[in-house]
Design an enzyme around this catalytic site. Structure first.
Site, PDB file in Angstrom:
ATOM      1  N   ASP A  29      -2.996 -42.234  64.337  1.00  0.00           N
ATOM      2  CA  ASP A  29      -3.627 -43.502  63.965  1.00  0.00           C
ATOM      3  C   ASP A  29      -4.136 -44.192  65.233  1.00  0.00           C
ATOM      4  O   ASP A  29      -3.401 -44.261  66.225  1.00  0.00           O
ATOM      5  CB  ASP A  29      -2.576 -44.366  63.256  1.00  0.00           C
ATOM      6  CG  ASP A  29      -3.081 -45.754  62.924  1.00  0.00           C
ATOM      7  OD1 ASP A  29      -4.312 -45.935  62.864  1.00  0.00           O
ATOM      8  OD2 ASP A  29      -2.233 -46.648  62.711  1.00  0.00           O
ATOM      9  N   ASP A  37      -6.511 -41.323  61.502  1.00  0.00           N
ATOM     10  CA  ASP A  37      -7.963 -41.461  61.312  1.00  0.00           C
ATOM     11  C   ASP A  37      -8.715 -40.441  62.170  1.00  0.00           C
ATOM     12  O   ASP A  37      -8.116 -39.735  62.989  1.00  0.00           O
ATOM     13  CB  ASP A  37      -8.415 -42.900  61.611  1.00  0.00           C
ATOM     14  CG  ASP A  37      -7.823 -43.416  62.916  1.00  0.00           C
ATOM     15  OD1 ASP A  37      -8.012 -42.735  63.948  1.00  0.00           O
ATOM     16  OD2 ASP A  37      -7.162 -44.480  62.912  1.00  0.00           O
ATOM     17  N   ASP A 106     -12.236 -29.562  53.520  1.00  0.00           N
ATOM     18  CA  ASP A 106     -11.461 -29.252  52.313  1.00  0.00           C
ATOM     19  C   ASP A 106     -12.183 -29.867  51.116  1.00  0.00           C
ATOM     20  O   ASP A 106     -12.323 -31.090  51.035  1.00  0.00           O
ATOM     21  CB  ASP A 106     -10.066 -29.894  52.482  1.00  0.00           C
ATOM     22  CG  ASP A 106      -9.028 -29.310  51.556  1.00  0.00           C
ATOM     23  OD1 ASP A 106      -9.393 -28.805  50.484  1.00  0.00           O
ATOM     24  OD2 ASP A 106      -7.824 -29.368  51.911  1.00  0.00           O
ATOM     25  N   ASP A 207     -10.123 -25.988  47.387  1.00  0.00           N
ATOM     26  CA  ASP A 207      -8.902 -26.373  46.691  1.00  0.00           C
ATOM     27  C   ASP A 207      -8.822 -25.711  45.305  1.00  0.00           C
ATOM     28  O   ASP A 207      -9.834 -25.674  44.591  1.00  0.00           O
ATOM     29  CB  ASP A 207      -8.947 -27.905  46.539  1.00  0.00           C
ATOM     30  CG  ASP A 207      -7.651 -28.489  46.030  1.00  0.00           C
ATOM     31  OD1 ASP A 207      -6.639 -28.377  46.726  1.00  0.00           O
ATOM     32  OD2 ASP A 207      -7.656 -29.073  44.926  1.00  0.00           O
ATOM     33  N   GLU A 249      -7.893 -21.528  47.792  1.00  0.00           N
ATOM     34  CA  GLU A 249      -6.493 -21.632  47.365  1.00  0.00           C
ATOM     35  C   GLU A 249      -6.367 -20.959  46.001  1.00  0.00           C
ATOM     36  O   GLU A 249      -7.038 -21.352  45.049  1.00  0.00           O
ATOM     37  CB  GLU A 249      -6.093 -23.100  47.273  1.00  0.00           C
ATOM     38  CG  GLU A 249      -4.606 -23.277  46.962  1.00  0.00           C
ATOM     39  CD  GLU A 249      -4.245 -24.709  46.583  1.00  0.00           C
ATOM     40  OE1 GLU A 249      -3.078 -25.077  46.758  1.00  0.00           O
ATOM     41  OE2 GLU A 249      -5.117 -25.452  46.097  1.00  0.00           O
ATOM     42  N   HIS A 323       0.450 -28.605  53.590  1.00  0.00           N
ATOM     43  CA  HIS A 323       0.776 -29.984  53.215  1.00  0.00           C
ATOM     44  C   HIS A 323       1.462 -30.084  51.862  1.00  0.00           C
ATOM     45  O   HIS A 323       1.842 -31.179  51.458  1.00  0.00           O
ATOM     46  CB  HIS A 323      -0.516 -30.804  53.219  1.00  0.00           C
ATOM     47  CG  HIS A 323      -1.476 -30.315  52.172  1.00  0.00           C
ATOM     48  ND1 HIS A 323      -2.175 -29.131  52.307  1.00  0.00           N
ATOM     49  CD2 HIS A 323      -1.806 -30.808  50.960  1.00  0.00           C
ATOM     50  CE1 HIS A 323      -2.892 -28.930  51.220  1.00  0.00           C
ATOM     51  NE2 HIS A 323      -2.698 -29.930  50.389  1.00  0.00           N
ATOM     52  N   ASP A 324       1.580 -28.974  51.142  1.00  0.00           N
ATOM     53  CA  ASP A 324       2.270 -28.980  49.843  1.00  0.00           C
ATOM     54  C   ASP A 324       3.646 -28.332  49.922  1.00  0.00           C
ATOM     55  O   ASP A 324       4.360 -28.281  48.925  1.00  0.00           O
ATOM     56  CB  ASP A 324       1.459 -28.183  48.805  1.00  0.00           C
ATOM     57  CG  ASP A 324       0.116 -28.815  48.491  1.00  0.00           C
ATOM     58  OD1 ASP A 324       0.013 -30.048  48.539  1.00  0.00           O
ATOM     59  OD2 ASP A 324      -0.825 -28.059  48.179  1.00  0.00           O
TER      60      ASP A 324
HETATM   61  C1  GLC Z   1      -4.025 -28.318  45.812  1.00  0.00           C
HETATM   62  C2  GLC Z   1      -3.738 -29.201  46.994  1.00  0.00           C
HETATM   63  C3  GLC Z   1      -2.755 -30.265  46.575  1.00  0.00           C
HETATM   64  C4  GLC Z   1      -3.398 -31.080  45.480  1.00  0.00           C
HETATM   65  C5  GLC Z   1      -3.851 -30.179  44.324  1.00  0.00           C
HETATM   66  C6  GLC Z   1      -4.766 -30.922  43.396  1.00  0.00           C
HETATM   67  O1  GLC Z   1      -2.931 -27.618  45.386  1.00  0.00           O
HETATM   68  O2  GLC Z   1      -3.270 -28.432  48.057  1.00  0.00           O
HETATM   69  O3  GLC Z   1      -2.341 -31.062  47.634  1.00  0.00           O
HETATM   70  O4  GLC Z   1      -2.496 -32.027  44.997  1.00  0.00           O
HETATM   71  O5  GLC Z   1      -4.583 -29.075  44.783  1.00  0.00           O
HETATM   72  O6  GLC Z   1      -5.998 -31.161  44.006  1.00  0.00           O
END
Ligand code: GLC
Length: 546
Positions: A29, A37, A106, A207, A249, A323-324
């Protein structure tokens, strides 16, 4: 060692590359808002250059109401003001480029925010041209079209009384699914991709891309019948520049499908994130919250299959974290006494394989999971889970155990830069608490310690560019049934590499194969040599054919 800069206009450059996933909200930040940011990222580019990565996968920075931390996009071609401006983004692309770092954007092409202008138009009437950009079914308010569930809890259908229709959403109510059957919609999405290509990005992380060809009437979400057709069209229409990289993904991918998605002719995507290994420590048939111990032989077999079945016919992405997902050192390593050794061991095991490795921010520091009281979590998935499972009669303590082990906020706590206030992440109040262990675990300390996890990653990244076996070697698993040791070889016509990892916190026996007895040690996480493998010991040996 100077960083090798890969030419990103060349097809396949990413096969020698290492990527870095950056979660902007938690990186740096600069305004005191408590949220990271784009200027914060700019201020840390030297750090990333020192690490030696080739590209950044930037989690969503597009305009969004932030219901799902930016995965609910309301304008694909605008920057969320929380992160800065388009000028900041252009500067970030340019400045990264100067350091040999490409930027991957992304994009959520499966759904938008319900605040996107397309959805707001779609709500106006059934004959609005944007209505068909989304997935609707007629019905009465009391009975949804079917019993499909949304990933974040509740029904996958939400009723709109003014239209007398239900719309379909695989994630939150605020994330309506797009209807890829509509060619106009597809064209708009390709325009979005072309817009970002014109800004100079190196590629895209797409995604939940294997869910675009959904067929809710048949309860199909991933791998719908037209999926490959859409990928090929997208690639033909929008990914025209040589060298663009796409990583999709794909929770539903098996090796056969992944071979098509990542076919070497580039007709679909460059590679996919598949999650088979990630699901191995949950109870079969249940979901990620239902914990089970990891079986090392099963993990090895899983990687063996992916390594061998995509060899020469597709391309793997290599990752433990994102991040998940929870932090790997807390999950399959050990985040106490052997934190450093086990973090290095896990890195060795993964980076020794064929594919493109992804480092998730803070992984290079050995950042760990966090345990917070429920009210301090921000992720909607965590709160929905707690509500649903409590209503179903689960013991709240058990639900918290699952959240501490698997909750997505584990990975999203602010990056730990220094031992100063808020770990140097912000001068304000961080949007999610900083992990208390930042006084010991931080970038400043890592950069000052030649034996740090950071420098170990730096070395692995450099090795991948220097030693051809990393990229090209065929994979052979050794001792498949061993419960402690993960060992494999990578072989080309010109050389041989052996990767040995003690996956446990106790000593383990492993006999180095004869051919490697005098081989060069490329990297190891213990300074001295020993007959036995010490806790979490890892090494890579290599020799060239004479
Ligand atoms: C993917 C992302 C996740 C998001 C989901 C819905 O799995 O990695 O963070 O919540 O898609 O967009």
């Amino acid at each position: 060692m100077a960083n090798v800069i890969l030419d990103k206009s060349k097809r396949g450059w990413w096969k020698s590359a290492v990527f870095y996933e950056l979660y902007p909200k938690s990186f740096q930040d600069t305004t005191g808002s408590g949220v990271g940011d784009l200027r914060g990222i700019l201020s840390r580019l030297d750090y990333l250059e020192t690490l030696g990565i080739d590209a950044i996968w930037l989690c969503p920075i597009c305009a969004s109401p932030q219901v799902d931390n930016g995965y609910d996009i309301s304008d694909f071609c605008a920057i969320d003001p929380m992160f800065g401006t388009m000028a900041d983004m252009e500067e970030l692309i340019a400045e990264s480029g100067k350091r040999g770092i490409g930027i991957l954007i992304d994009l959520t092409l499966n759904h938008t925010s319900n605040q996107h202008v397309w959805f707001r138009e779609a709500l106006k009437s059934r004959d609005n041209p944007y209505h068909d950009y989304y997935v609707w079914r007629d019905g009465t308010p009391d009975v949804p079209p079917n019993d499909m569930r949304a990933t974040f809890g509740g029904s996958a259908w939400t009723y709109v009384p003014e239209l007398g229709q239900w719309y379909f959403h695989q994630f939150a109510v605020e994330q309506p699914d797009l209807n890829w059957e509509n060619p106009m919609l597809r064209r708009e999405l390709y325009d979005v991709i072309r817009f970002w290509v014109s800004k100079g990005v190196a590629g895209f992380r797409l995604d939940v891309i294997d869910q675009i060809a959904k067929d809710p009437d048949r309860k199909i979400t991933a791998n719908g019948p037209r999926l490959h057709e859409y990928f090929r069209e997208l690639s033909r229409e929008a990914l025209l520049e040589e060298g663009l990289v796409t990583v999709g993904e794909a929770w539903g991918a098996d090796t056969q499908r992944a071979r098509l998605y990542s076919a070497p002719d580039g007709s679909e995507l460059s590679m996919v994130f598949q999650f088979e290994h990630i699901g191995l420590d949950q109870q079969p048939g249940k979901d990620k919250w239902d914990l089970a111990p990891l079986s090392l032989p099963k993990l090895k077999d899983c990687f063996r299959r992916w390594q061998q079945e995509l060899y020469g016919t597709g391309w793997n992405s290599l990752f433990f974290n994102n991040h998940d997902l929870p932090r790997i050192v807390s999950r399959w390593g050990e985040d106490g006494k052997y934190r450093v050794e086990s973090a290095k061991m896990l890195a060795t095991m993964l980076h020794g394989m064929q594919g493109t490795p992804y480092i998730y921010q803070g992984e290079e520091l050995g950042m760990t999971n966090i345990r917070l009281p429920l009210e301090q979590y921000q992720d909607l998935e965590i709160h929905n889970l707690f509500r649903e499972r409590s209503a179903q009669g689960y013991d709240p303590q058990d639900v918290m155990e699952s959240i501490w082990a698997r909750g997505r906020d584990n990975a999203r706590t602010p990056m730990q830069w220094t031992s100063g206030p808020n770990a140097g992440f912000t001068t304000g109040t961080p949007w999610l608490p900083v992990n208390e262990n930042y006084r010991q675990i931080n970038a400043e300390a890592a950069l000052a310690d030649p034996n740090s996890i950071f420098y170990y990653y730096q070395k692995l990244i450099a090795l991948r560019k220097r030693v051809p076996e990393f990229r090209d070697g065929s994979f052979t698993l050794l001792c498949p049934e061993d419960e402690q040791v993960f060992a494999y070889t990578r072989d080309t016509d010109g050389g041989h590499m052996l990767v040995v990892c003690n996956f446990s916190g106790t000593e383990a026996a492993f006999e180095i194969p004869e051919a490697f007895r005098n081989a060069e040690v490329l990297i190891t996480n213990y300074e001295s040599e020993a007959e036995i493998l010490r806790p979490y010991e890892a090494k890579i040996l290599h020799y060239k054919k004479i």
